[in-house]
Write a protein that holds these residues in place. Sequence first.
Motif, mmCIF file in Angstrom:
data_model
loop_
_atom_site.group_PDB
_atom_site.id
_atom_site.type_symbol
_atom_site.label_atom_id
_atom_site.label_comp_id
_atom_site.label_asym_id
_atom_site.label_seq_id
_atom_site.Cartn_x
_atom_site.Cartn_y
_atom_site.Cartn_z
ATOM 1 N N ALA A 144 -14.657 18.269 -30.176
ATOM 2 C CA ALA A 144 -15.770 17.441 -29.725
ATOM 3 C C ALA A 144 -15.386 16.723 -28.435
ATOM 4 O O ALA A 144 -14.225 16.492 -28.158
ATOM 5 C CB ALA A 144 -16.146 16.416 -30.792
ATOM 6 N N SER A 145 -16.378 16.388 -27.633
ATOM 7 C CA SER A 145 -16.139 15.643 -26.407
ATOM 8 C C SER A 145 -17.109 14.479 -26.357
ATOM 9 O O SER A 145 -18.259 14.624 -26.756
ATOM 10 C CB SER A 145 -16.340 16.565 -25.198
ATOM 11 N N PRO A 146 -16.687 13.280 -25.880
ATOM 12 C CA PRO A 146 -15.377 13.008 -25.294
ATOM 13 C C PRO A 146 -14.270 12.935 -26.330
ATOM 14 O O PRO A 146 -14.482 12.516 -27.450
ATOM 15 C CB PRO A 146 -15.581 11.645 -24.626
ATOM 16 N N ARG A 147 -13.085 13.357 -25.939
ATOM 17 C CA ARG A 147 -11.935 13.351 -26.835
ATOM 18 C C ARG A 147 -11.271 11.978 -26.804
ATOM 19 O O ARG A 147 -11.168 11.360 -25.754
ATOM 20 C CB ARG A 147 -10.966 14.448 -26.408
ATOM 21 N N PRO A 148 -10.786 11.498 -27.939
ATOM 22 C CA PRO A 148 -10.322 10.113 -27.998
ATOM 23 C C PRO A 148 -8.968 9.849 -27.350
ATOM 24 O O PRO A 148 -8.730 8.770 -26.845
ATOM 25 C CB PRO A 148 -10.261 9.839 -29.506
ATOM 26 N N ASP A 149 -8.052 10.811 -27.343
ATOM 27 C CA ASP A 149 -6.674 10.556 -26.929
ATOM 28 C C ASP A 149 -6.295 11.447 -25.750
ATOM 29 O O ASP A 149 -6.144 12.662 -25.911
ATOM 30 C CB ASP A 149 -5.734 10.810 -28.101
ATOM 31 N N PRO A 150 -6.114 10.881 -24.554
ATOM 32 C CA PRO A 150 -5.724 11.695 -23.394
ATOM 33 C C PRO A 150 -4.375 12.384 -23.585
ATOM 34 O O PRO A 150 -4.190 13.517 -23.141
ATOM 35 C CB PRO A 150 -5.672 10.682 -22.248
ATOM 36 N N GLY A 151 -3.428 11.700 -24.234
ATOM 37 C CA GLY A 151 -2.111 12.300 -24.448
ATOM 38 C C GLY A 151 -2.182 13.537 -25.319
ATOM 39 O O GLY A 151 -1.560 14.563 -25.018
ATOM 40 N N ALA A 152 -2.953 13.437 -26.414
ATOM 41 C CA ALA A 152 -3.097 14.595 -27.302
ATOM 42 C C ALA A 152 -3.832 15.734 -26.598
ATOM 43 O O ALA A 152 -3.503 16.906 -26.785
ATOM 44 C CB ALA A 152 -3.841 14.185 -28.573
ATOM 45 N N THR A 176 -13.298 14.806 -20.271
ATOM 46 C CA THR A 176 -13.699 13.451 -20.645
ATOM 47 C C THR A 176 -12.964 13.000 -21.903
ATOM 48 O O THR A 176 -12.895 13.723 -22.886
ATOM 49 C CB THR A 176 -15.209 13.387 -20.897
ATOM 50 N N THR A 177 -12.397 11.793 -21.851
ATOM 51 C CA THR A 177 -11.845 11.146 -23.036
ATOM 52 C C THR A 177 -12.414 9.738 -23.111
ATOM 53 O O THR A 177 -12.988 9.233 -22.142
ATOM 54 C CB THR A 177 -10.302 11.065 -22.992
ATOM 55 N N ARG A 178 -12.255 9.090 -24.241
ATOM 56 C CA ARG A 178 -12.816 7.753 -24.412
ATOM 57 C C ARG A 178 -12.025 6.684 -23.658
ATOM 58 O O ARG A 178 -12.527 5.587 -23.434
ATOM 59 C CB ARG A 178 -12.881 7.405 -25.900
ATOM 60 N N ARG A 179 -10.784 6.984 -23.294
ATOM 61 C CA ARG A 179 -9.970 6.013 -22.563
ATOM 62 C C ARG A 179 -10.055 6.224 -21.059
ATOM 63 O O ARG A 179 -10.231 5.289 -20.302
ATOM 64 C CB ARG A 179 -8.514 6.101 -23.027
ATOM 65 N N TRP A 226 -0.487 25.659 -13.471
ATOM 66 C CA TRP A 226 -1.387 24.556 -13.774
ATOM 67 C C TRP A 226 -0.659 23.233 -13.660
ATOM 68 O O TRP A 226 0.568 23.163 -13.590
ATOM 69 C CB TRP A 226 -2.000 24.700 -15.170
ATOM 70 N N SER A 227 -1.451 22.167 -13.649
ATOM 71 C CA SER A 227 -0.918 20.821 -13.615
ATOM 72 C C SER A 227 -1.989 19.886 -14.151
ATOM 73 O O SER A 227 -3.182 20.148 -13.996
ATOM 74 C CB SER A 227 -0.539 20.425 -12.179
ATOM 75 N N THR A 228 -1.576 18.790 -14.797
ATOM 76 C CA THR A 228 -2.508 17.794 -15.310
ATOM 77 C C THR A 228 -2.103 16.415 -14.817
ATOM 78 O O THR A 228 -0.921 16.154 -14.569
ATOM 79 C CB THR A 228 -2.544 17.789 -16.848
ATOM 80 N N ALA A 229 -3.094 15.529 -14.671
ATOM 81 C CA ALA A 229 -2.824 14.167 -14.210
ATOM 82 C C ALA A 229 -4.023 13.287 -14.518
ATOM 83 O O ALA A 229 -5.108 13.770 -14.856
ATOM 84 C CB ALA A 229 -2.520 14.150 -12.712
ATOM 85 N N GLU A 230 -3.815 11.966 -14.371
ATOM 86 C CA GLU A 230 -4.879 11.001 -14.620
ATOM 87 C C GLU A 230 -5.848 10.895 -13.451
ATOM 88 O O GLU A 230 -6.932 10.338 -13.606
ATOM 89 C CB GLU A 230 -4.287 9.619 -14.915
ATOM 90 N N SER A 231 -5.462 11.389 -12.288
ATOM 91 C CA SER A 231 -6.324 11.311 -11.113
ATOM 92 C C SER A 231 -6.378 12.665 -10.428
ATOM 93 O O SER A 231 -5.429 13.459 -10.503
ATOM 94 C CB SER A 231 -5.812 10.243 -10.136
ATOM 95 N N ALA A 232 -7.488 12.922 -9.756
ATOM 96 C CA ALA A 232 -7.665 14.170 -9.023
ATOM 97 C C ALA A 232 -7.279 13.940 -7.566
ATOM 98 O O ALA A 232 -7.959 13.200 -6.847
ATOM 99 C CB ALA A 232 -9.110 14.646 -9.128
ATOM 100 N N ASP A 233 -6.184 14.549 -7.121
ATOM 101 C CA ASP A 233 -5.742 14.395 -5.752
ATOM 102 C C ASP A 233 -4.974 15.646 -5.331
ATOM 103 O O ASP A 233 -4.793 16.580 -6.116
ATOM 104 C CB ASP A 233 -4.873 13.139 -5.592
ATOM 105 N N ARG A 234 -4.532 15.664 -4.105
ATOM 106 C CA ARG A 234 -3.837 16.843 -3.600
ATOM 107 C C ARG A 234 -2.486 17.082 -4.268
ATOM 108 O O ARG A 234 -2.106 18.240 -4.464
ATOM 109 C CB ARG A 234 -3.688 16.747 -2.082
ATOM 110 N N PRO A 235 -1.724 16.036 -4.617
ATOM 111 C CA PRO A 235 -0.477 16.300 -5.357
ATOM 112 C C PRO A 235 -0.705 17.044 -6.672
ATOM 113 O O PRO A 235 0.134 17.846 -7.092
ATOM 114 C CB PRO A 235 0.087 14.895 -5.593
ATOM 115 N N LEU A 236 -1.839 16.791 -7.332
ATOM 116 C CA LEU A 236 -2.164 17.522 -8.561
ATOM 117 C C LEU A 236 -2.247 19.011 -8.280
ATOM 118 O O LEU A 236 -1.678 19.837 -9.004
ATOM 119 C CB LEU A 236 -3.488 16.998 -9.131
#
Length: 239
Positions: free
Chosen positions: A215-223, A101-104, A123-133
């Motif tokens: 702490a969560s939610p974290r403010p910056d998804p990039g960080a 969870t992030t604030r954005r 591993w892999s990260t992305a903004e959406s949960a899908d099969r390509p991830l």
Amino acid sequence: MSESGYYAWRARTPSARELRRAWLTDVITDIHRESGGAFGYRRIGQQLLCRYGISVSHATVESLMKRAGICGRTGRLHAPDRRPGPRSPGDHWIVDVQAFTTRRRPLYAAVVLDAASRGLMGWSTAESADRPLVHRAVMAAITRAAGTVGADGSDGADGSDGTGLNAQRSPLACSFTQRARALGCAPAHGAVGNWYDHAVVNAFWDSVHRELDEASPRPDPGALEERLGKTFDHFARPA
């Protein structure tokens, strides 16, 4: 109750305790959903403490879950003919997807763990949960197992079916957790992990959350994505 007492009750603002219980119910519901409906009150209580630093009794969590109409999945989460327990390294991989969870916006991370060594393979990260991830995570694990580059979630070779499995390059067995299945990241024909697989995955995420220590939610998804990459790289290094 008197008429005046009734209207006074209706006009009364929620107490701090009621507001906290409502907020806590939302957090519990989110954790329960992220687990694919598998976590019960004990496991959710552990996640509240590990991820949010919230110490809540099992009785309180159980009560709030009952009021929200949710419950954990009882019994073993695998077919009776599946034998749990340690396997030879490289024989069986476990695939899971976790939401951070992030604030954005939420950030999703897919991981591939070796069932025997419990090591992080890819591993892999992305903004959406899908099969390509999941596909990128599995292809990164295959690349790492081949000993060419690190498991950094890079794209694999062409010819995959888009589900994260490639029969020509990955003859080993893969199982998907209930959480990955609930998020729609696992193929319909994919095997579901047993209770041993889920225990390996949950222990891994506990270690990740302790390593992040934020702490969560974290403010910056990039960080967060950068921090997760460093954390995963640490876990993927040979002992």
